[in-house]
Structures are given as C-alpha cells and as structure tokens.
Design an enzyme around this catalytic site. Structure first.
Site, PDB file in Angstrom:
ATOM      1  N   GLU A   5     -39.675 -38.160 -45.777  1.00 19.49           N
ATOM      2  CA  GLU A   5     -40.032 -39.555 -45.483  1.00 19.49           C
ATOM      3  C   GLU A   5     -39.744 -39.883 -44.022  1.00 19.49           C
ATOM      4  O   GLU A   5     -38.924 -39.222 -43.375  1.00 19.49           O
ATOM      5  CB  GLU A   5     -39.193 -40.492 -46.373  1.00 19.49           C
ATOM      6  CG  GLU A   5     -39.973 -41.146 -47.501  1.00 19.49           C
ATOM      7  CD  GLU A   5     -40.947 -42.217 -47.012  1.00 19.49           C
ATOM      8  OE1 GLU A   5     -41.603 -42.056 -45.967  1.00 19.49           O
ATOM      9  OE2 GLU A   5     -41.048 -43.242 -47.699  1.00 19.49           O
ATOM     10  N   ASP A   6     -40.406 -40.907 -43.519  1.00 17.42           N
ATOM     11  CA  ASP A   6     -40.122 -41.363 -42.165  1.00 17.42           C
ATOM     12  C   ASP A   6     -38.843 -42.197 -42.141  1.00 17.42           C
ATOM     13  O   ASP A   6     -37.947 -41.949 -41.348  1.00 17.42           O
ATOM     14  CB  ASP A   6     -41.311 -42.143 -41.573  1.00 17.42           C
ATOM     15  CG  ASP A   6     -41.807 -43.287 -42.449  1.00 17.42           C
ATOM     16  OD1 ASP A   6     -41.352 -43.434 -43.614  1.00 17.42           O
ATOM     17  OD2 ASP A   6     -42.673 -44.053 -41.981  1.00 17.42           O
ATOM     18  N   ILE A   7     -38.759 -43.197 -43.020  1.00 19.16           N
ATOM     19  CA  ILE A   7     -37.628 -44.124 -42.940  1.00 19.16           C
ATOM     20  C   ILE A   7     -37.297 -44.684 -44.325  1.00 19.16           C
ATOM     21  O   ILE A   7     -38.195 -44.933 -45.119  1.00 19.16           O
ATOM     22  CB  ILE A   7     -37.946 -45.259 -41.928  1.00 19.16           C
ATOM     23  CG1 ILE A   7     -36.737 -46.151 -41.683  1.00 19.16           C
ATOM     24  CG2 ILE A   7     -39.151 -46.076 -42.336  1.00 19.16           C
ATOM     25  CD1 ILE A   7     -36.875 -47.014 -40.419  1.00 19.16           C
ATOM     26  N   VAL A   8     -36.014 -44.829 -44.599  1.00 19.20           N
ATOM     27  CA  VAL A   8     -35.559 -45.470 -45.834  1.00 19.20           C
ATOM     28  C   VAL A   8     -34.934 -46.801 -45.462  1.00 19.20           C
ATOM     29  O   VAL A   8     -34.019 -46.869 -44.639  1.00 19.20           O
ATOM     30  CB  VAL A   8     -34.550 -44.588 -46.587  1.00 19.20           C
ATOM     31  CG1 VAL A   8     -33.955 -45.332 -47.771  1.00 19.20           C
ATOM     32  CG2 VAL A   8     -35.214 -43.296 -47.055  1.00 19.20           C
ATOM     33  N   ASP A   9     -35.480 -47.858 -46.063  1.00 16.61           N
ATOM     34  CA  ASP A   9     -34.950 -49.195 -45.802  1.00 16.61           C
ATOM     35  C   ASP A   9     -34.268 -49.701 -47.072  1.00 16.61           C
ATOM     36  O   ASP A   9     -33.069 -49.473 -47.258  1.00 16.61           O
ATOM     37  CB  ASP A   9     -36.104 -50.090 -45.333  1.00 16.61           C
ATOM     38  CG  ASP A   9     -35.646 -51.498 -45.006  1.00 16.61           C
ATOM     39  OD1 ASP A   9     -34.427 -51.773 -45.073  1.00 16.61           O
ATOM     40  OD2 ASP A   9     -36.495 -52.342 -44.693  1.00 16.61           O
ATOM     41  N   THR A  28     -39.013 -47.085 -52.059  1.00 16.50           N
ATOM     42  CA  THR A  28     -40.041 -46.046 -51.953  1.00 16.50           C
ATOM     43  C   THR A  28     -39.458 -44.677 -52.313  1.00 16.50           C
ATOM     44  O   THR A  28     -40.031 -43.946 -53.121  1.00 16.50           O
ATOM     45  CB  THR A  28     -40.634 -46.016 -50.524  1.00 16.50           C
ATOM     46  OG1 THR A  28     -41.079 -47.337 -50.204  1.00 16.50           O
ATOM     47  CG2 THR A  28     -41.788 -45.048 -50.426  1.00 16.50           C
ATOM     48  N   LYS A  42     -32.106 -47.157 -42.390  1.00 19.29           N
ATOM     49  CA  LYS A  42     -31.537 -48.401 -41.860  1.00 19.29           C
ATOM     50  C   LYS A  42     -30.146 -48.620 -42.427  1.00 19.29           C
ATOM     51  O   LYS A  42     -29.858 -48.259 -43.564  1.00 19.29           O
ATOM     52  CB  LYS A  42     -32.461 -49.568 -42.193  1.00 19.29           C
ATOM     53  CG  LYS A  42     -33.733 -49.501 -41.376  1.00 19.29           C
ATOM     54  CD  LYS A  42     -34.508 -50.791 -41.388  1.00 19.29           C
ATOM     55  CE  LYS A  42     -35.853 -50.580 -40.712  1.00 19.29           C
ATOM     56  NZ  LYS A  42     -36.795 -51.665 -40.990  1.00 19.29           N
ATOM     57  N   ASP A  82     -45.297 -47.284 -37.940  1.00 15.75           N
ATOM     58  CA  ASP A  82     -46.263 -48.267 -37.448  1.00 15.75           C
ATOM     59  C   ASP A  82     -45.794 -49.692 -37.710  1.00 15.75           C
ATOM     60  O   ASP A  82     -44.863 -49.939 -38.485  1.00 15.75           O
ATOM     61  CB  ASP A  82     -47.591 -48.098 -38.196  1.00 15.75           C
ATOM     62  CG  ASP A  82     -47.485 -48.552 -39.652  1.00 15.75           C
ATOM     63  OD1 ASP A  82     -46.575 -48.054 -40.349  1.00 15.75           O
ATOM     64  OD2 ASP A  82     -48.260 -49.434 -40.072  1.00 15.75           O
ATOM     65  N   LYS A 142     -48.535 -42.773 -44.601  1.00 17.91           N
ATOM     66  CA  LYS A 142     -48.907 -42.097 -43.379  1.00 17.91           C
ATOM     67  C   LYS A 142     -47.690 -41.849 -42.497  1.00 17.91           C
ATOM     68  O   LYS A 142     -47.713 -40.977 -41.626  1.00 17.91           O
ATOM     69  CB  LYS A 142     -49.888 -42.989 -42.596  1.00 17.91           C
ATOM     70  CG  LYS A 142     -51.206 -43.195 -43.293  1.00 17.91           C
ATOM     71  CD  LYS A 142     -52.166 -43.965 -42.373  1.00 17.91           C
ATOM     72  CE  LYS A 142     -52.704 -45.195 -42.993  1.00 17.91           C
ATOM     73  NZ  LYS A 142     -53.481 -46.039 -42.038  1.00 17.91           N
TER      74      LYS A 142
HETATM   75  P1  IMP Z   1     -38.215 -49.056 -48.462  1.00 14.56           P
HETATM   76  O1  IMP Z   1     -39.016 -48.838 -49.727  1.00 14.56           O
HETATM   77  O2  IMP Z   1     -37.780 -50.489 -48.288  1.00 14.56           O
HETATM   78  O3  IMP Z   1     -37.065 -48.102 -48.336  1.00 14.56           O
HETATM   79  O4  IMP Z   1     -39.187 -48.825 -47.252  1.00 14.56           O
HETATM   80  C1  IMP Z   1     -39.619 -47.577 -46.899  1.00 14.56           C
HETATM   81  C2  IMP Z   1     -41.041 -47.578 -46.353  1.00 14.56           C
HETATM   82  O5  IMP Z   1     -41.348 -48.768 -45.632  1.00 14.56           O
HETATM   83  C3  IMP Z   1     -41.182 -46.430 -45.398  1.00 14.56           C
HETATM   84  O6  IMP Z   1     -41.856 -45.369 -46.011  1.00 14.56           O
HETATM   85  C4  IMP Z   1     -41.967 -46.999 -44.246  1.00 14.56           C
HETATM   86  O7  IMP Z   1     -43.331 -46.669 -44.386  1.00 14.56           O
HETATM   87  C5  IMP Z   1     -41.812 -48.487 -44.339  1.00 14.56           C
HETATM   88  N1  IMP Z   1     -40.841 -49.027 -43.351  1.00 14.56           N
HETATM   89  C6  IMP Z   1     -39.620 -49.548 -43.595  1.00 14.56           C
HETATM   90  N2  IMP Z   1     -39.024 -49.960 -42.469  1.00 14.56           N
HETATM   91  C7  IMP Z   1     -39.894 -49.674 -41.462  1.00 14.56           C
HETATM   92  C8  IMP Z   1     -39.840 -49.856 -40.031  1.00 14.56           C
HETATM   93  O8  IMP Z   1     -38.878 -50.364 -39.430  1.00 14.56           O
HETATM   94  N3  IMP Z   1     -40.942 -49.440 -39.344  1.00 14.56           N
HETATM   95  C9  IMP Z   1     -42.019 -48.865 -39.930  1.00 14.56           C
HETATM   96  N4  IMP Z   1     -42.097 -48.669 -41.261  1.00 14.56           N
HETATM   97  C10 IMP Z   1     -41.052 -49.067 -42.016  1.00 14.56           C
HETATM   98 MG    MG Z   2     -45.484 -47.282 -43.318  1.00 15.46          MG
END
Ligand code: IMP
Ligand code: MG
Length: 181
Positions: free
Chosen positions: A102-106, A110, A134, A161, A46
């Site tokens: 995408e909203d954010i890559v951590d 994903t 990040k 969220d 979402k």
């Molecule tokens: P990754 O797979 O660790 O890169 O995480 C990416 C997904 O985790 C994103 O699509 C977000 O939905 C969620 N996510 C990661 N960090 C945050 C944050 O700080 N706030 C909200 N959602 C986050």
């Molecule tokens: Mg999320």
C-alpha cells in the site's frame, strides 16, 4: 530548485530518502523470504503503483506482481470507512506467499479490508507493507513493513494524489490545508 506547485505547503520526504528507504524495505523482505521459492507482491492501485514498481525492482527474491484497485474516498480527503473493490487480481493466491503493498495507511479501513479479503482466499502467508503511515490510532490491522510515519496532513507525490493530481512528483509533500479542507 524549481518552484513548488502553489497547492503544496512543503516537502516532507525528499526523493533520495524515499529511494534509500525503499531499498531497505526490499532488503528486509529479501531476508524474511530467503526460504520461499516465490512471493506474490500485490500493489494497490492507484496510489501504490510507483512504490510497487520500485520495491519490486529492488527485491532479489523471486516474485510476481499483481494488482488490485480499491476505492474509498472518491476525490475527497475524508473517509467514511466504505471500501470498494474496483479491480481484482488476475490469479488466485491460494497457497501463495503474499505481500500487500500500500502507499499509505491512515484510518486503516483500506488495509483492514484488504487483509480480511485476501486472508479469505487461503494464502500460505500474508504480510502487509505500507510506505507511509499517519501518526494516529489506526484500526487493528497488522503492519509488517512500514517506510515512514507522517503527521496527520494530506500528502501527495510518489504515487499519492489529491483528486488524481501530483502523483508523479518524485518527493512526498504536504498539501496546503486550504486546498483539501
Ligand atoms: P485509510 O483507509 O483511511 O487507511 O486510507 C488509506 C487510503 O486512502 C490509501 O490507500 C490512500 O489511497 C488514501 N490516502 C489516505 N491518506 C492520504 C494522503 O495523505 N494522500 C493521498 N492519499 C491518501
Ligand atoms: Mg488514493
């Protein structure tokens, strides 16, 4: 200015800065896809629903919008790297010019999953776009358009969220550490 929600530590990126950057990304995409008749934007639900809507409305290159829903964390602010496909695209993307939004890559898990999955469907081209990234060593997945780099804190607002809360804030804010850790 109204008081911040008690879960929120501080505002990191103001509404007007977000809108300005989204317009810049839209202009960059318009330039890069000048020669292409049709682009497919894939918003990842979402978290990216607001960014996808704003980006789409600022782009002038002809495009359609589709969505995929992905779940990685449940309601927790920690990742084990397991990514699940919850909702798939309406239409095939074979021979289409695709941009994943995408909203954010951590950790990058994903985006990596999305990249591999969509590449397997033989698009004409595939680029990745994320509004936030990040500052940490992410998995080796190419990011073509990045809005902002953020510190390694949990952020909410503008679609993002925590446990399905705070998505509709117009700015992006850091949650207080004690809320998510
Ligand atoms: P990754 O797979 O660790 O890169 O995480 C990416 C997904 O985790 C994103 O699509 C977000 O939905 C969620 N996510 C990661 N960090 C945050 C944050 O700080 N706030 C909200 N959602 C986050
Ligand atoms: Mg999320």
């Amino acid at each position: 200015m109204p008081a911040l929600h008690p879960d929120i530590d501080r505002i990191l990126i103001a509404e007007d800065q977000i809108q300005k950057r989204v317009a810049e990304i839209a202009a960059e995409i318009d330039r890069d896809y000048q020669e292409v008749d049709q682009v497919v934007l894939i918003g990842i639900l979402k978290g990216a629903f607001i960014f996808t809507a704003d980006l789409s409305r600022k782009m002038t290159v002809p495009h359609s919008v589709d969505f995929m829903a992905i779940s990685s964390y449940g309601d927790l602010a920690s990742s084990d790297g397991a990514v699940r496909l919850i909702l798939d695209l309406r239409k095939p993307i074979t021979n289409q010019h695709v941009i994943v939004v995408e909203d954010i890559v951590d950790t990058g898990h994903t985006m990596n999953y999305l990249y591999q999955t969509l590449m397997g469907r033989s698009p004409a081209s595939l680029k990745t776009c994320t509004l936030f990234k990040k500052k940490r060593d992410s998995l080796d997945v190419p990011l073509d358009y990045i809005g902002f780099e953020l510190p390694d804190v949990w952020v909410v607002g503008y679609g993002l969220d925590y446990a399905d809360k705070h998505r509709t804030l117009p700015y992006v804010a850091a949650l207080k550490k004690e809320v998510y850790s």
